[in-house]
Design a protein around this motif. Sequence first.
Motif, PDB file in Angstrom:
ATOM      1  N   VAL A   1     -44.393   6.039  16.266  1.00  0.00           N
ATOM      2  CA  VAL A   1     -45.280   6.466  15.180  1.00  0.00           C
ATOM      3  C   VAL A   1     -44.474   6.571  13.885  1.00  0.00           C
ATOM      4  CG1 VAL A   1     -46.938   7.688  16.623  1.00  0.00           C
ATOM      5  CG2 VAL A   1     -44.915   8.886  15.818  1.00  0.00           C
ATOM      6  N   GLY A   2     -45.158   6.365  12.757  1.00  0.00           N
ATOM      7  CA  GLY A   2     -44.519   6.408  11.455  1.00  0.00           C
ATOM      8  C   GLY A   2     -44.405   7.815  10.893  1.00  0.00           C
ATOM      9  N   GLU A   3     -43.595   7.946   9.863  1.00  0.00           N
ATOM     10  CA  GLU A   3     -43.346   9.247   9.251  1.00  0.00           C
ATOM     11  C   GLU A   3     -44.602   9.837   8.628  1.00  0.00           C
ATOM     12  OE1 GLU A   3     -39.979  10.816   9.273  1.00  0.00           O
ATOM     13  OE2 GLU A   3     -40.167   9.365  10.910  1.00  0.00           O
ATOM     14  N   THR A   4     -45.394   9.010   7.963  1.00  0.00           N
ATOM     15  CA  THR A   4     -46.630   9.512   7.347  1.00  0.00           C
ATOM     16  C   THR A   4     -47.589  10.022   8.409  1.00  0.00           C
ATOM     17  OG1 THR A   4     -46.419   8.012   5.459  1.00  0.00           O
ATOM     18  CG2 THR A   4     -48.609   8.904   5.919  1.00  0.00           C
ATOM     19  N   ALA A   5     -47.688   9.308   9.512  1.00  0.00           N
ATOM     20  CA  ALA A   5     -48.575   9.736  10.600  1.00  0.00           C
ATOM     21  C   ALA A   5     -48.128  11.071  11.180  1.00  0.00           C
ATOM     22  CB  ALA A   5     -48.619   8.669  11.693  1.00  0.00           C
ATOM     23  N   ILE A   6     -46.819  11.299  11.269  1.00  0.00           N
ATOM     24  CA  ILE A   6     -46.316  12.572  11.800  1.00  0.00           C
ATOM     25  C   ILE A   6     -46.695  13.708  10.857  1.00  0.00           C
ATOM     26  CG2 ILE A   6     -44.257  13.880  12.413  1.00  0.00           C
ATOM     27  CD1 ILE A   6     -42.924  11.207  13.146  1.00  0.00           C
ATOM     28  N   ARG A   7     -46.506  13.514   9.556  1.00  0.00           N
ATOM     29  CA  ARG A   7     -46.864  14.546   8.574  1.00  0.00           C
ATOM     30  C   ARG A   7     -48.358  14.861   8.639  1.00  0.00           C
ATOM     31  NH1 ARG A   7     -43.176  15.351   4.228  1.00  0.00           N
ATOM     32  NH2 ARG A   7     -41.262  14.150   4.524  1.00  0.00           N
ATOM     33  N   GLU A   8     -49.162  13.824   8.684  1.00  0.00           N
ATOM     34  CA  GLU A   8     -50.612  14.030   8.740  1.00  0.00           C
ATOM     35  C   GLU A   8     -51.009  14.769  10.015  1.00  0.00           C
ATOM     36  OE1 GLU A   8     -52.149  10.110   8.300  1.00  0.00           O
ATOM     37  OE2 GLU A   8     -51.923  10.091   6.112  1.00  0.00           O
ATOM     38  N   ALA A   9     -50.336  14.463  11.121  1.00  0.00           N
ATOM     39  CA  ALA A   9     -50.651  15.134  12.387  1.00  0.00           C
ATOM     40  C   ALA A   9     -50.290  16.616  12.331  1.00  0.00           C
ATOM     41  CB  ALA A   9     -49.915  14.445  13.530  1.00  0.00           C
ATOM     42  N   MET A  10     -49.161  16.946  11.703  1.00  0.00           N
ATOM     43  CA  MET A  10     -48.806  18.361  11.538  1.00  0.00           C
ATOM     44  C   MET A  10     -49.919  19.106  10.812  1.00  0.00           C
ATOM     45  SD  MET A  10     -44.784  18.367  10.430  1.00  0.00           S
ATOM     46  CE  MET A  10     -44.737  20.169  10.272  1.00  0.00           C
ATOM     47  N   ALA A  11     -50.429  18.490   9.743  1.00  0.00           N
ATOM     48  CA  ALA A  11     -51.490  19.131   8.968  1.00  0.00           C
ATOM     49  C   ALA A  11     -52.769  19.248   9.785  1.00  0.00           C
ATOM     50  CB  ALA A  11     -51.738  18.340   7.682  1.00  0.00           C
ATOM     51  N   GLU A  12     -53.112  18.219  10.556  1.00  0.00           N
ATOM     52  CA  GLU A  12     -54.337  18.248  11.361  1.00  0.00           C
ATOM     53  C   GLU A  12     -54.256  19.326  12.444  1.00  0.00           C
ATOM     54  OE1 GLU A  12     -57.029  16.971  10.673  1.00  0.00           O
ATOM     55  OE2 GLU A  12     -56.618  15.250   9.381  1.00  0.00           O
ATOM     56  N   ILE A  13     -53.093  19.467  13.054  1.00  0.00           N
ATOM     57  CA  ILE A  13     -52.933  20.505  14.080  1.00  0.00           C
ATOM     58  C   ILE A  13     -53.095  21.884  13.450  1.00  0.00           C
ATOM     59  CG2 ILE A  13     -51.317  21.552  15.719  1.00  0.00           C
ATOM     60  CD1 ILE A  13     -50.093  18.672  15.987  1.00  0.00           C
ATOM     61  N   PHE A  14     -52.518  22.065  12.271  1.00  0.00           N
ATOM     62  CA  PHE A  14     -52.645  23.355  11.589  1.00  0.00           C
ATOM     63  C   PHE A  14     -54.109  23.648  11.257  1.00  0.00           C
ATOM     64  CE2 PHE A  14     -52.814  25.925   7.703  1.00  0.00           C
ATOM     65  CZ  PHE A  14     -52.147  27.055   8.152  1.00  0.00           C
ATOM     66  N   ARG A  15     -54.815  22.654  10.758  1.00  0.00           N
ATOM     67  CA  ARG A  15     -56.225  22.866  10.393  1.00  0.00           C
ATOM     68  C   ARG A  15     -57.077  23.153  11.626  1.00  0.00           C
ATOM     69  NH1 ARG A  15     -55.106  19.088   6.016  1.00  0.00           N
ATOM     70  NH2 ARG A  15     -55.338  17.282   7.370  1.00  0.00           N
ATOM     71  N   ALA A  16     -56.773  22.470  12.739  1.00  0.00           N
ATOM     72  CA  ALA A  16     -57.591  22.634  13.943  1.00  0.00           C
ATOM     73  C   ALA A  16     -57.260  23.901  14.708  1.00  0.00           C
ATOM     74  CB  ALA A  16     -57.408  21.419  14.858  1.00  0.00           C
ATOM     75  N   GLU A  17     -55.972  24.283  14.736  1.00  0.00           N
ATOM     76  CA  GLU A  17     -55.531  25.364  15.618  1.00  0.00           C
ATOM     77  C   GLU A  17     -54.977  26.582  14.885  1.00  0.00           C
ATOM     78  OE1 GLU A  17     -55.918  25.393  18.891  1.00  0.00           O
ATOM     79  OE2 GLU A  17     -56.872  23.415  18.818  1.00  0.00           O
ATOM     80  N   ARG A  18     -54.748  26.441  13.584  1.00  0.00           N
ATOM     81  CA  ARG A  18     -54.129  27.513  12.778  1.00  0.00           C
ATOM     82  C   ARG A  18     -52.766  27.917  13.347  1.00  0.00           C
ATOM     83  NH1 ARG A  18     -57.421  25.654  10.063  1.00  0.00           N
ATOM     84  NH2 ARG A  18     -58.965  26.688   8.762  1.00  0.00           N
ATOM     85  N   LEU A  19     -52.070  26.935  13.890  1.00  0.00           N
ATOM     86  CA  LEU A  19     -50.721  27.147  14.391  1.00  0.00           C
ATOM     87  C   LEU A  19     -49.806  26.080  13.804  1.00  0.00           C
ATOM     88  CD1 LEU A  19     -51.403  27.986  18.142  1.00  0.00           C
ATOM     89  CD2 LEU A  19     -50.505  29.543  16.414  1.00  0.00           C
ATOM     90  N   VAL A  20     -48.568  26.480  13.562  1.00  0.00           N
ATOM     91  CA  VAL A  20     -47.590  25.586  12.938  1.00  0.00           C
ATOM     92  C   VAL A  20     -46.730  24.950  14.019  1.00  0.00           C
ATOM     93  CG1 VAL A  20     -45.600  25.484  11.403  1.00  0.00           C
ATOM     94  CG2 VAL A  20     -47.544  26.955  10.831  1.00  0.00           C
ATOM     95  N   VAL A  21     -46.667  23.624  14.032  1.00  0.00           N
ATOM     96  CA  VAL A  21     -45.831  22.915  15.001  1.00  0.00           C
ATOM     97  C   VAL A  21     -44.770  22.098  14.274  1.00  0.00           C
ATOM     98  CG1 VAL A  21     -47.735  22.762  16.643  1.00  0.00           C
ATOM     99  CG2 VAL A  21     -47.245  20.818  15.137  1.00  0.00           C
TER     100      VAL A  21
END
Length: 327
Positions: free
Chosen positions: A263-283
Motif C-alpha cells: 500500500v502507498g503512503e497516502t493510502a496509509i495516512r487516509e486509513a489512519m484518519a478513517e479509523i479515527f473517524r469510525a472508532e475514535r481511536l488513534v492507531v
Amino acid sequence: MTTATLEALLPGELVTRAAEYLRTVLRPTPCQYSPGLSDLLGRQVWLKWELIQPTRSFKVRGALFAVHELAHAADPAAPLVTASTGNHGLGVAFAAFRAGRTAHVYVPEGANPAKVGAMRVLGAQIHVAGSDWQEAFEHASSACVRTGLSYVHSFDDPHIVAGQSTIGTELADDGPEGATVLAPVGGGGLIAGVARGLAVAGSDAKIVGVEPAGADRMRRSLEAGRVVRVPPFSTIADGLAARAASDLTFGLARELVDRVVTVGETAIREAMAEIFRAERLVVEPSSATTIAALATYDRSVLPGDRVVCLMTGGNVDPALLREVVGR
C-alpha cells in the motif's frame, strides 16, 4: 505445507507454552466488529485491538515470553540488549522492568520520540545509533559481542514469534468464523507468529500480509523463494522498518501466508484518519496499512466478505497525529 517443516521452524509445543504463560500476565485483546469501517469498505470488518496492551503494542507479547524464557539463563538479572524503532524496544523495556532487569535499547536517529520517551519511563537505557533499524541492530549486536549480554531480537527469535503467535490462538477462539486475517509486515515476526498460532489452534483462516510500497521485502522474498533484502527506505509506518525478513519468519510465511500486498503512503495516512473517524481511536501507521489494503484492493485481490485487521499499536507521534487527523 508439511507438519515436519513447521515443527522444525516453530514447534507447536512452544506456541502452546507461550499461550499458557502469557495468559498469566496479559489479558486477551478484544476482536470487535466495526460498523463504520464495514459500511465504508463494503465488507464485514473486525478489528483486533492490540493497542490496549500495557505498552500500546502487540510487541509486548513476544518480549514478555522471550524475557521469561531467558530467566532460565545463567544470570537472570543481567541487562538485556535490543535494537528497535520503538514498539519492540518498549516491549523489552516493559518485560525487563517486570523482571528487575535493565534494558539497553539501540534506536536509529529520528526514532519516534513518543516511543523513546516511554522506554525511558520504564528505565531503559537509550543508545541512538545509525540511520535506520538495520544500523541500530548492527551497533546493538556489536555491544553484545563486547559485553556478553543477551540480545533480544525483534523477529528472528522463536520465543518472540511464539509470543506473537498468541494473537492467532486468540483469534481461533473468538475471531469471526471464516474471516481473512490482515497483518502488517516488517521483519515478519507478527504475520509468521499469527499464522502459526492459527495453524496450531486448528484454524484454516487465510492470512494476508500488508507492506508499505518500496518496503516489500516479504512479497519479494515469497516471489523469489528466498529471503530478499530491500535497500534503505522511508515510510510513515516506522514500525515496519526492517530491510529483510529472517530465515525463520520467511520460512513460516512461505508455508502459511496466502499472499502479501503493498500500500502507498497516502493510502496509509487516509486509513489512519478513517479509523479515527469510525472508532475514535488513534492507531499507528503500521496498523492502518491493513485498512489501507482493503481500500486499495477489491475482492479479486483480497477475497472474502469477513476480514480481521490487526490494530497492532497506538504509539503515534503527536505531530503526526495532528497532521493526519486534524486538531
